[in-house]
Design a protein around this motif. Structure first.
Motif: not given
Length: 271
Positions: A213-236
């Protein structure tokens, strides 16, 4: 000694895990290295943390959280507090038992939050009480959605030199989720638990992303800038519902489907 050195040193994981168990769960039998794993595996390099995770699910989530916070911190895993929070809650998920907050408003918000984190626009959410499509097609939907995300996770882990940490967290999350489903779905016949693969994948990848999670810079380079996409699914899943996904990605009329099990209608939001 940094995290990589601790993970490569023979017996280091076992020693640290035992210290944390003794601190938080005195009296729990710790799995011995001998006669526990196939001879083809080196006990010194094999973590028993997944087995511990399964055993600890019999205890309150808060006690589990204390153990994982301490153990992962001692092992110098990044984002250990967040990981401990997620892992400790897996055992208490009410799989396929819709909870009071499983209403249309909350579920729709979580779906759109998930899509937003994948850089996708919001779509109408459809609630249904049975699968409605063949399980094989549903499995294909899972693979299609996760392929790009999985690639991003692998790339970020390699660049961050956390490949071994990723492997360990995946084993812990996988075994924890599988055991939780087995123990908490005795009210459901086996042929109805067609969603098991998707749930395990969601929590496994969700924990892996949290490790990074702390490597937001690297995820942003892969096109993911808004955080962990699995969190909302886990909440469901925690709300007792099953996120099935978009049935036909080539259609102009996209709909995201959520399974509300046991023929229970979606709860009406409280005003």
């Amino acid at each position: 000694m940094n995290s990589a050195e601790r993970l490569s040193k023979p017996g280091e994981r076992q020693r640290i895990a035992k210290e944390s168990l003794d601190l938080h769960f005195s009296g729990i039998s710790f799995p011995e290295k001998t006669n526990k794993w196939p001879k083809s595996k080196d006990p010194g390099k094999y973590t028993c943390l997944p087995e511990i995770a399964v055993k600890l699910q019999a205890y309150p989530a808060e006690a589990q959280k204390d153990f994982w916070t301490d153990c992962l911190w001692r092992l110098q895993f990044p984002n250990s507090d967040q990981l401990a929070q997620i892992i400790s809650q897996i055992g208490s998920v009410k799989w396929a038992v819709p909870q009071a907050d499983a209403n249309e408003k909350n579920l729709t918000y979580l779906v759109n939050e998930y899509l937003s984190r994948l850089n996708k626009p919001p779509v109408p959410v459809v609630f249904q009480s049975d699968l409605g499509i063949k399980p094989g097609k549903w499995e294909h939907m899972i693979r299609t959605v996760y392929s790009k995300v999985a690639n991003a996770i692998d790339t970020v882990a390699k660049i961050s030199n956390r490949v071994e940490e990723k492997r360990i967290i995946r084993e812990i999350a996988h075994d924890s989720t599988f055991n939780s489903i087995v123990q908490n779905t005795r009210h459901i016949s086996n042929d109805e638990i067609f969603w098991e693969t998707g749930a395990i994948r969601t929590f496994t990848d969700g924990c892996t992303w949290t490790l990074l999670e702390d490597r937001k810079d690297l995820f942003a380079k892969k096109g993911f800038q808004s955080g962990n996409p699995f969190i909302p699914l886990m909440e469901i899943y925690k709300l007792g519902c099953i996120p099935m996904g978009i049935e036909n990605s080539e259609s102009e009329d996209l709909e995201y489907r959520i399974l509300v099990p046991a023929n229970r209608d979606v709860a009406t939001p409280q005003s």
